[in-house]
Design a protein around this motif. Sequence first.
Motif, short mmCIF file in Angstrom:
data_model
loop_
_atom_site.label_atom_id
_atom_site.label_comp_id
_atom_site.label_asym_id
_atom_site.label_seq_id
_atom_site.Cartn_x
_atom_site.Cartn_y
_atom_site.Cartn_z
N GLU A 51 0.83 -1.21 0.00
CA GLU A 51 0.00 0.00 0.00
C GLU A 51 0.87 1.26 0.00
N LYS A 52 1.96 1.25 0.77
CA LYS A 52 2.84 2.41 0.82
C LYS A 52 3.45 2.71 -0.54
N ARG A 53 3.66 1.69 -1.33
CA ARG A 53 4.26 1.86 -2.67
C ARG A 53 3.21 1.92 -3.77
N ASN A 54 1.96 2.13 -3.37
CA ASN A 54 0.84 2.32 -4.31
C ASN A 54 0.67 1.12 -5.25
N GLN A 55 1.01 -0.06 -4.77
CA GLN A 55 0.81 -1.27 -5.58
C GLN A 55 -0.45 -2.02 -5.18
N LEU A 56 -1.09 -1.57 -4.10
CA LEU A 56 -2.32 -2.18 -3.62
C LEU A 56 -3.15 -1.10 -2.97
N SER A 57 -4.43 -1.02 -3.37
CA SER A 57 -5.30 0.01 -2.81
C SER A 57 -6.75 -0.40 -2.97
N CYS A 58 -7.64 0.33 -2.30
CA CYS A 58 -9.07 0.01 -2.44
C CYS A 58 -9.54 0.31 -3.86
N GLU A 59 -8.90 1.28 -4.53
CA GLU A 59 -9.27 1.59 -5.92
C GLU A 59 -8.78 0.53 -6.89
N ASP A 60 -7.66 -0.14 -6.56
CA ASP A 60 -7.11 -1.17 -7.44
C ASP A 60 -6.64 -2.36 -6.62
N PRO A 61 -7.57 -3.29 -6.32
CA PRO A 61 -7.21 -4.48 -5.53
C PRO A 61 -6.75 -5.65 -6.40
N SER A 62 -6.43 -5.39 -7.67
CA SER A 62 -6.16 -6.49 -8.60
C SER A 62 -4.96 -7.33 -8.18
N LEU A 63 -3.95 -6.71 -7.56
CA LEU A 63 -2.78 -7.48 -7.14
C LEU A 63 -3.17 -8.52 -6.09
N LEU A 64 -4.03 -8.13 -5.15
CA LEU A 64 -4.50 -9.07 -4.13
C LEU A 64 -5.21 -10.25 -4.77
N LEU A 65 -6.09 -9.96 -5.71
CA LEU A 65 -6.82 -11.04 -6.39
C LEU A 65 -5.89 -11.93 -7.20
N GLU A 66 -4.88 -11.30 -7.83
CA GLU A 66 -3.92 -12.09 -8.61
C GLU A 66 -3.14 -13.04 -7.71
N SER A 82 -17.90 -11.52 -3.37
CA SER A 82 -19.36 -11.60 -3.26
C SER A 82 -19.90 -10.96 -1.99
N ASP A 83 -19.12 -11.05 -0.91
CA ASP A 83 -19.67 -10.60 0.37
C ASP A 83 -19.03 -9.32 0.89
N ASP A 84 -17.71 -9.26 0.85
CA ASP A 84 -17.02 -8.22 1.60
C ASP A 84 -16.73 -6.96 0.81
N TYR A 85 -16.36 -7.15 -0.47
CA TYR A 85 -15.85 -5.98 -1.17
C TYR A 85 -16.40 -5.94 -2.58
N LYS A 86 -17.59 -5.38 -2.72
CA LYS A 86 -18.29 -5.38 -4.00
C LYS A 86 -17.48 -4.72 -5.09
N GLN A 87 -16.58 -3.81 -4.73
CA GLN A 87 -15.82 -3.05 -5.72
C GLN A 87 -14.89 -3.95 -6.53
N THR A 88 -14.58 -5.17 -6.01
CA THR A 88 -13.70 -6.06 -6.74
C THR A 88 -14.42 -6.80 -7.85
N ASN A 89 -15.77 -6.76 -7.84
CA ASN A 89 -16.51 -7.46 -8.89
C ASN A 89 -16.13 -6.92 -10.26
N GLY A 90 -15.85 -7.84 -11.19
CA GLY A 90 -15.52 -7.43 -12.54
C GLY A 90 -14.11 -6.95 -12.72
N THR A 91 -13.30 -6.99 -11.65
CA THR A 91 -11.92 -6.53 -11.78
C THR A 91 -11.15 -7.39 -12.76
N THR A 92 -10.46 -6.77 -13.69
CA THR A 92 -9.63 -7.50 -14.64
C THR A 92 -8.25 -7.70 -14.06
N TYR A 93 -7.75 -8.93 -14.12
CA TYR A 93 -6.43 -9.21 -13.57
C TYR A 93 -5.36 -8.54 -14.42
N SER A 94 -4.56 -7.71 -13.80
CA SER A 94 -3.38 -7.16 -14.49
C SER A 94 -2.19 -7.97 -14.03
N GLN A 95 -1.42 -8.49 -14.93
CA GLN A 95 -0.34 -9.38 -14.56
C GLN A 95 0.82 -8.60 -13.98
#
Length: 427
Positions: A51-66, A82-95
């Motif tokens: 988070e400190k290095r802006n690689q993980l955030s609530c706006e972009d949780p794709s790294l966590l999902l990856e 499905s339950d906790d963080y609706k904002q992750t729905n539809g997130t496209t995985y960035s490699q």
Amino acid sequence: MDLEFQRVLLKVQESLTGDEVQDLVFLCSDLLSLKDLCTVSSAGQLFSLLEKRNQLSCEDPSLLLELLRIMKQNSLIRNLTSDDYKQTNGTTYSQQISPYRQLLYERSESICEQDLQNIKFLLLKTLSRKKLEKDTPSALTLLSPDQCQNLDSNSVIENKSLNLSVTSQNTEIQQYEMKGDRRGFGLIINNYDFRACTLGNREGTDIDKERLEVVFKWLGFEVLVEQDCNRHQILQVLRNLAARDHTPADCVVCCVLSHGRVEGICGVDGEIVTFRELIETLSPNECPSLCKKPKLFFIQACRGNDNQPAAFPQTCSEDEDMLFSDAAVPRDSIPEMADYLLAMSTVPHYVSYREKGRGTWFIQSLCHSLQLLVPRGIDLLSILTQVNSDVSKKTDKSGLRKQMPQPEFTLTKRVVFPPPKSHRPLP
């Protein structure tokens, strides 16, 4: 700071074991400095660094999902999305995790205790005895940053670990000998001109042909090219290859670039050569000098008369990015004989793609992966796994067209090409 997102991270932290935290650290070794990673003892600390290095955030949780996807934490992903963080729905995985680090992680899952002891032995001159004597439950723990504080993570993990994992497996799986007077013949059948039948010309196939010539010559093969063969000529070319003396050779390679249907490859006359016919020409009965030697077939087959599924629309603009479809092969395509590999550009009943200005996705990825991984001592099936990964990520501009290659094999040993004597970069 988004409290809801922090609650999600806390739930992930509570769900992971200590070993799984070390897996996370290993996967993130390219994203954070070795100094930072050496201090990580929990998932929460790792997430804070990201988070400190802006690689993980609530706006972009794709790294966590990856990360969770690579670790096969599918139930946790479903829970979060499905339950906790609706904002992750539809997130496209960035490699963000490198393919090599994923490959090492996947390999570590199959390393047994004996393999781990072999790796420790090979690292005697690299790591201190104190570190090697520690109770390390996995190869990733052995090579994780907290165990390698004085080592460069890229050189140790990416360069050495691939070779170590290959070497350790030699205790269980033998390799085909690659010590002959010559590597062998590499036959390329390149079908472009289909004016004699109703199929279209295969624009872009010459790019594949030229790349294959360069790479297989680099690997030490004597390359033979046959252009625009009908059904009879395809079979005759293979019979001529079978009639040669392969006694001083290590193996044989046959690449077929053509249109095709579910049942086989099309000649330029539109007639089919079935896959069984294709590879039985090099059977032990037909070619005794190839007995117990690997017979490697790489098939780039176009779709022929099969209809494309609705997910693969036909309309494209006429430019160099235009995609042409190359089709599937049947599951029973390889005969019940040993020492065969049939690497196909796509799974049964689906199309594969060819770009007029760039060649096919499958052949270009195959050549790139051979050039990159053969000098590292990686075996052919692992290389084809990397090809599967590369091609599966490709798509056209619409994002609708996808492709999944499929190798089938009856190999009884590992195929490892000796590193070419010339390490000059290929054109």
